[in-house]
Design an enzyme around this catalytic site. Structure first.
Site, PDB file in Angstrom:
ATOM      1  CB  SER A   7      15.302 -74.324 -34.876  1.00 29.37           C
ATOM      2  OG  SER A   7      13.769 -74.001 -34.457  1.00 29.37           O
ATOM      3  CG  HIS A  32      15.233 -70.449 -37.585  1.00 32.93           C
ATOM      4  ND1 HIS A  32      15.332 -69.522 -38.444  1.00 32.93           N
ATOM      5  CD2 HIS A  32      14.097 -71.675 -37.708  1.00 32.93           C
ATOM      6  CE1 HIS A  32      14.108 -69.899 -39.117  1.00 32.93           C
ATOM      7  NE2 HIS A  32      13.799 -70.671 -38.592  1.00 32.93           N
ATOM      8  CG  ASP A  34      11.133 -72.365 -36.531  1.00 30.46           C
ATOM      9  OD1 ASP A  34      10.847 -72.263 -37.435  1.00 30.46           O
ATOM     10  OD2 ASP A  34      11.692 -73.526 -36.290  1.00 30.46           O
ATOM     11  CG  MET A  36       5.140 -73.533 -36.302  1.00 25.81           C
ATOM     12  SD  MET A  36       5.475 -75.107 -36.936  1.00 25.81           S
ATOM     13  CE  MET A  36       7.322 -75.485 -37.131  1.00 25.81           C
ATOM     14  CG  HIS A  65      10.351 -69.759 -40.819  1.00 26.27           C
ATOM     15  ND1 HIS A  65      10.727 -71.041 -40.861  1.00 26.27           N
ATOM     16  CD2 HIS A  65      10.088 -69.560 -41.174  1.00 26.27           C
ATOM     17  CE1 HIS A  65      10.608 -71.568 -41.479  1.00 26.27           C
ATOM     18  NE2 HIS A  65       9.151 -71.079 -42.114  1.00 26.27           N
ATOM     19  CG  MET A  67       6.201 -71.757 -40.516  1.00 29.28           C
ATOM     20  SD  MET A  67       7.224 -72.954 -40.256  1.00 29.28           S
ATOM     21  CE  MET A  67       7.896 -72.295 -39.098  1.00 29.28           C
ATOM     22  CG  MET A 136      10.582 -73.960 -45.362  1.00 32.12           C
ATOM     23  SD  MET A 136      10.952 -73.852 -44.316  1.00 32.12           S
ATOM     24  CE  MET A 136      10.526 -75.208 -43.201  1.00 32.12           C
ATOM     25  N   GLY A 141       5.909 -77.038 -39.952  1.00 31.36           N
ATOM     26  CA  GLY A 141       5.094 -77.961 -39.312  1.00 31.36           C
ATOM     27  C   GLY A 141       5.761 -78.563 -37.841  1.00 31.36           C
ATOM     28  CG  PHE A 142       5.608 -81.084 -36.835  1.00 30.69           C
ATOM     29  CD1 PHE A 142       4.842 -81.419 -35.991  1.00 30.69           C
ATOM     30  CD2 PHE A 142       4.955 -81.134 -38.104  1.00 30.69           C
ATOM     31  CE1 PHE A 142       3.507 -81.441 -36.149  1.00 30.69           C
ATOM     32  CE2 PHE A 142       3.639 -81.457 -38.031  1.00 30.69           C
ATOM     33  CZ  PHE A 142       2.746 -81.649 -37.180  1.00 30.69           C
ATOM     34  N   GLY A 144      12.602 -82.543 -36.542  1.00 26.09           N
ATOM     35  CA  GLY A 144      13.106 -83.632 -36.871  1.00 26.09           C
ATOM     36  C   GLY A 144      12.885 -84.475 -38.424  1.00 26.09           C
ATOM     37  CG  ASP A 174      14.801 -74.100 -41.424  1.00 30.01           C
ATOM     38  OD1 ASP A 174      14.785 -74.464 -41.040  1.00 30.01           O
ATOM     39  OD2 ASP A 174      13.177 -73.001 -41.513  1.00 30.01           O
ATOM     40  N   GLY A 196      17.548 -77.295 -35.932  1.00 36.72           N
ATOM     41  CA  GLY A 196      16.938 -78.075 -34.429  1.00 36.72           C
ATOM     42  C   GLY A 196      17.277 -79.198 -34.357  1.00 36.72           C
ATOM     43  CB  SER A 197      16.284 -82.682 -34.662  1.00 33.81           C
ATOM     44  OG  SER A 197      16.421 -82.211 -35.646  1.00 33.81           O
TER      45      SER A 197
HETATM   46  C1  DX5 Z   1       9.772 -76.649 -39.643  1.00 30.78           C
HETATM   47  C2  DX5 Z   1      10.503 -75.325 -38.617  1.00 30.78           C
HETATM   48  C3  DX5 Z   1      12.164 -75.788 -38.705  1.00 30.78           C
HETATM   49  C4  DX5 Z   1      12.154 -76.892 -38.084  1.00 30.78           C
HETATM   50  C5  DX5 Z   1      13.824 -77.753 -38.441  1.00 30.78           C
HETATM   51  O1  DX5 Z   1       8.403 -76.129 -39.528  1.00 30.78           O
HETATM   52  O2  DX5 Z   1      10.633 -74.017 -40.150  1.00 30.78           O
HETATM   53  O3  DX5 Z   1      13.386 -74.312 -38.392  1.00 30.78           O
HETATM   54  O4  DX5 Z   1      12.767 -76.674 -36.695  1.00 30.78           O
HETATM   55  O5  DX5 Z   1      14.123 -78.906 -37.505  1.00 30.78           O
HETATM   56  P1  DX5 Z   1      15.024 -80.445 -37.979  1.00 30.78           P
HETATM   57  O6  DX5 Z   1      16.478 -79.388 -37.715  1.00 30.78           O
HETATM   58  O7  DX5 Z   1      14.773 -80.205 -36.543  1.00 30.78           O
HETATM   59  O8  DX5 Z   1      14.429 -80.234 -39.164  1.00 30.78           O
HETATM   60 ZN    ZN Z   2      12.128 -72.539 -39.552  1.00 28.96          ZN
END
Ligand code: DX5
Ligand code: ZN
Length: 224
Positions: A7, A32, A34, A36, A65, A67, A136, A141-142, A144, A174, A196-197
């Site tokens: 991500s 990926h 994201d 938002m 994705h 959102m 999910m 939303g975030f 980490g 995810d 992501g993180s």
């Molecule tokens: C959350 C996103 C994810 C997020 C994953 O709303 O849909 O894709 O970036 O990040 P990590 O891997 O850091 O949980």
């Molecule tokens: Zn995502």
């Protein structure tokens, strides 16, 4: 087939092409993205212009994705920007069948996402028209956030529903995916892992993708 979808939410947006290509060098099968809107989720990120730039910078499919509220309004813009997969949230779509058909009619692969509190049974009537289902494993939303273990049962249920219906979608997971959690997710039946993180947070993205891929593949072998 096990695939890692880094991500870019956790990448350095000022060095997006370099970060994205490092993840691809490490074996990322797709990226990926994201999206938002500050309404469906309490955060604002990026949209079609960034997808268009990324499309020119990398050679893997872009897994967008959404959102966002009213995703139908933006599906043509994502198609024009070069998105390959588009995932909408079940909770955001009053006319889910229509949204998924709209994505396909624009030449992209449709997917549906569900939040941790949304039961998999709500997807029963669309499983034959999606290419992937995104479970999910955090509240969206975030980046980490901590992995929510109860979502593994949803992955197992989806795999069972897929067999029972004789349909052919892929299961993506995810949120909170790292070397600690990816094994259990793989054993539950997830095939595409968004991270992501863990990929962009620290160290070399290429190495981080390689390590996740290896951990998921080893977990599957243990299951067999
Ligand atoms: C959350 C996103 C994810 C997020 C994953 O709303 O849909 O894709 O970036 O990040 P990590 O891997 O850091 O949980
Ligand atoms: Zn995502």
């Amino acid at each position: 087939m096990i695939e890692i979808a880094p991500s870019i939410l956790s990448a350095d947006f000022a060095r997006l092409a370099e970060d994205a290509n490092a993840a691809v060098r490490g074996g990322a099968a797709l990226l990926h993205v994201d999206v938002m809107d500050g309404h469906f989720v309490p955060n604002i990120t990026i949209g079609p212009p960034v997808v268009a730039s990324l499309r020119k910078a990398v050679d893997v499919p872009l897994d967008c994705h959404l959102m966002i509220e009213n995703p139908d309004e933006y599906i043509p813009a994502f198609a024009d920007a070069g998105a390959n997969w588009v995932t909408v949230h079940q909770e955001a779509c009053i006319h889910l069948n229509r949204s998924l058909e709209l994505i396909r009619s624009h030449g992209m692969r449709p997917g549906v996402a569900i939040n941790p509190a949304t039961p998999v049974q709500t997807l029963g009537e669309v499983l034959d028209i999606v290419d992937h289902v995104l479970v999910m494993s955090v509240n969206p939303g975030f980046g980490g956030q901590k992995f929510i273990p109860s979502t593994l049962e949803k992955v197992r249920k989806l795999a069972t529903m897929r067999n029972a219906k004789g349909v052919d979608f892929r299961i993506e997971i995810d949120g909170g995916i790292d070397l600690e959690t990816i094994g259990a997710a793989a054993r539950a039946g997830a095939e595409i892992f968004v991270a992501g993180s863990h990929v962009f947070g620290k160290g070399d993205p290429a190495r981080n993708v390689e390590a996740l891929l290896k951990a998921a593949q080893e977990a599957i072998l243990q299951r067999a």
